[in-house]
Design a protein around this motif. Sequence first.
Motif, mmCIF file in Angstrom:
data_model
loop_
_atom_site.group_PDB
_atom_site.id
_atom_site.type_symbol
_atom_site.label_atom_id
_atom_site.label_comp_id
_atom_site.label_asym_id
_atom_site.label_seq_id
_atom_site.Cartn_x
_atom_site.Cartn_y
_atom_site.Cartn_z
ATOM 1 N N GLY A 58 -10.567 -4.707 -22.772
ATOM 2 C CA GLY A 58 -11.133 -5.944 -22.992
ATOM 3 C C GLY A 58 -12.248 -6.357 -24.320
ATOM 4 O O GLY A 58 -12.117 -6.967 -24.632
ATOM 5 N N VAL A 59 -12.542 -5.016 -24.000
ATOM 6 C CA VAL A 59 -13.450 -5.135 -25.301
ATOM 7 C C VAL A 59 -12.588 -4.678 -26.650
ATOM 8 O O VAL A 59 -13.209 -5.142 -27.341
ATOM 9 C CB VAL A 59 -15.135 -3.323 -25.452
ATOM 10 C CG1 VAL A 59 -15.306 -3.391 -26.216
ATOM 11 C CG2 VAL A 59 -15.631 -4.151 -24.173
ATOM 12 N N ALA A 60 -12.052 -4.221 -26.523
ATOM 13 C CA ALA A 60 -11.713 -3.552 -27.912
ATOM 14 C C ALA A 60 -10.445 -5.032 -28.324
ATOM 15 O O ALA A 60 -10.004 -4.917 -29.498
ATOM 16 C CB ALA A 60 -10.357 -2.383 -27.429
ATOM 17 N N ALA A 61 -9.779 -5.415 -26.985
ATOM 18 C CA ALA A 61 -9.233 -6.872 -27.395
ATOM 19 C C ALA A 61 -9.957 -7.769 -27.995
ATOM 20 O O ALA A 61 -9.576 -8.796 -28.252
ATOM 21 C CB ALA A 61 -8.010 -6.771 -26.836
ATOM 22 N N ASP A 62 -11.509 -7.816 -27.958
ATOM 23 C CA ASP A 62 -11.815 -8.560 -27.859
ATOM 24 C C ASP A 62 -12.758 -8.510 -29.421
ATOM 25 O O ASP A 62 -13.797 -8.642 -29.102
ATOM 26 C CB ASP A 62 -12.801 -9.697 -27.118
ATOM 27 C CG ASP A 62 -13.737 -10.184 -26.971
ATOM 28 O OD1 ASP A 62 -13.361 -11.233 -27.803
ATOM 29 O OD2 ASP A 62 -14.323 -11.123 -25.822
ATOM 30 N N GLU A 63 -12.520 -9.799 -30.396
ATOM 31 C CA GLU A 63 -12.396 -9.779 -31.373
ATOM 32 C C GLU A 63 -14.677 -9.682 -31.442
ATOM 33 O O GLU A 63 -15.049 -9.691 -32.782
ATOM 34 C CB GLU A 63 -11.925 -9.781 -33.180
ATOM 35 C CG GLU A 63 -10.420 -8.999 -33.017
ATOM 36 C CD GLU A 63 -10.779 -8.256 -34.028
ATOM 37 O OE1 GLU A 63 -11.715 -7.474 -34.768
ATOM 38 O OE2 GLU A 63 -10.135 -7.046 -33.135
ATOM 39 N N ARG A 64 -14.870 -10.804 -31.175
ATOM 40 C CA ARG A 64 -16.000 -10.880 -31.084
ATOM 41 C C ARG A 64 -17.215 -10.109 -30.489
ATOM 42 O O ARG A 64 -17.760 -10.393 -30.965
ATOM 43 C CB ARG A 64 -16.102 -12.105 -29.597
ATOM 44 C CG ARG A 64 -15.348 -13.353 -29.958
ATOM 45 C CD ARG A 64 -15.614 -14.384 -29.190
ATOM 46 N NE ARG A 64 -15.227 -13.481 -27.569
ATOM 47 C CZ ARG A 64 -15.411 -13.688 -26.560
ATOM 48 N NH1 ARG A 64 -16.070 -15.271 -26.252
ATOM 49 N NH2 ARG A 64 -15.664 -13.113 -25.197
ATOM 50 N N VAL A 65 -16.432 -9.031 -29.613
ATOM 51 C CA VAL A 65 -17.277 -7.960 -29.514
ATOM 52 C C VAL A 65 -17.536 -6.868 -30.293
ATOM 53 O O VAL A 65 -16.781 -5.832 -30.833
ATOM 54 C CB VAL A 65 -17.618 -7.450 -27.980
ATOM 55 C CG1 VAL A 65 -18.157 -6.069 -27.402
ATOM 56 C CG2 VAL A 65 -16.971 -8.151 -27.324
ATOM 57 N N HIS A 66 -19.521 -6.804 -30.728
ATOM 58 C CA HIS A 66 -19.820 -5.982 -31.730
ATOM 59 C C HIS A 66 -19.797 -4.277 -31.338
ATOM 60 O O HIS A 66 -20.327 -3.559 -31.458
ATOM 61 C CB HIS A 66 -20.467 -6.395 -32.758
ATOM 62 C CG HIS A 66 -19.670 -7.246 -33.791
ATOM 63 N ND1 HIS A 66 -20.163 -8.000 -35.100
ATOM 64 C CD2 HIS A 66 -18.244 -8.500 -32.957
ATOM 65 C CE1 HIS A 66 -19.559 -8.664 -35.194
ATOM 66 N NE2 HIS A 66 -18.313 -8.710 -34.738
#
Length: 289
Positions: A58-66
Amino acid sequence: MSRVAESTDAPAVLVEHLPPDVPTEGSGVTALLTLRDPRRRNAMSRALSDRLVEALDGVAADERVHAVVVTGAADRGPAFCAGGDLDELAAIGESEGTSGEANIKAVYAGFLALAACAVPTIAAVDGPAVGAGINVALAADIRLAGDTARFEPGFLRLGLHPGGGMTWMAQRLVGQQATLAMLLGGEGMDASDAERSGLALRRVPGEMPDPPVGADGTAARSPVVVEALRLAAHSARAPRDLVVATKASVRATADLADHAAAVDVEVGPQLTSLHSPAFRAGLERVRRR
């Protein structure tokens, strides 16, 4: 906050997307991943490993997560991860054929997913990190140790060979001698030992608030989690593609013996960043000072 779990009784990875702790430009966020299986003190079972993989996907797919911070739930006192699930390990030991290897590698999948994460990862360790729990911490890019942190290998006293890549990960951080002292000499590390050896970036003083729930009903965060979120906020303020490229370059240059080869690795992504709106905005901020 989202919960990655099949039922309220199942092990879970609680995932909370947090804004940077200080006012910033940009819209980056940090994902706080909390391992939670209170009956086993967050022991790494197949189910918990599956949920960690799912959360990191989910982190990999979420462009908001840095950036990512991973910690353990403190339902029964500070605990990072109490090792592998012993019942599962016993069942794997009794299996025949190739199924044993497949089953044990499925438990390792969570470590590998954390190690493969493209954005920076920080382990905020409160309480015991035993066996597989050390592997979770080692798989992160950066480790911070709270006052209650304790790194205990635990394999030999169980008659169990180390797994999950611990022999490789630990040697890269603390060298062969310290790795052998842990695995064959039974030497654990507290927070100060971990800081001195390089296993942890630093010790963070202060303990988990008591009770661990704030007045507003939300989980109170320990000093080491607060510090991990502060550290992660630096990446959360930067463009995600720049953060990902910088981490990739650090990995690509890690084993190079030649300075010029490192320059060759960096020159492409640095030129790309020079053409970016983020660099132009940063340059303008500096020029206005």
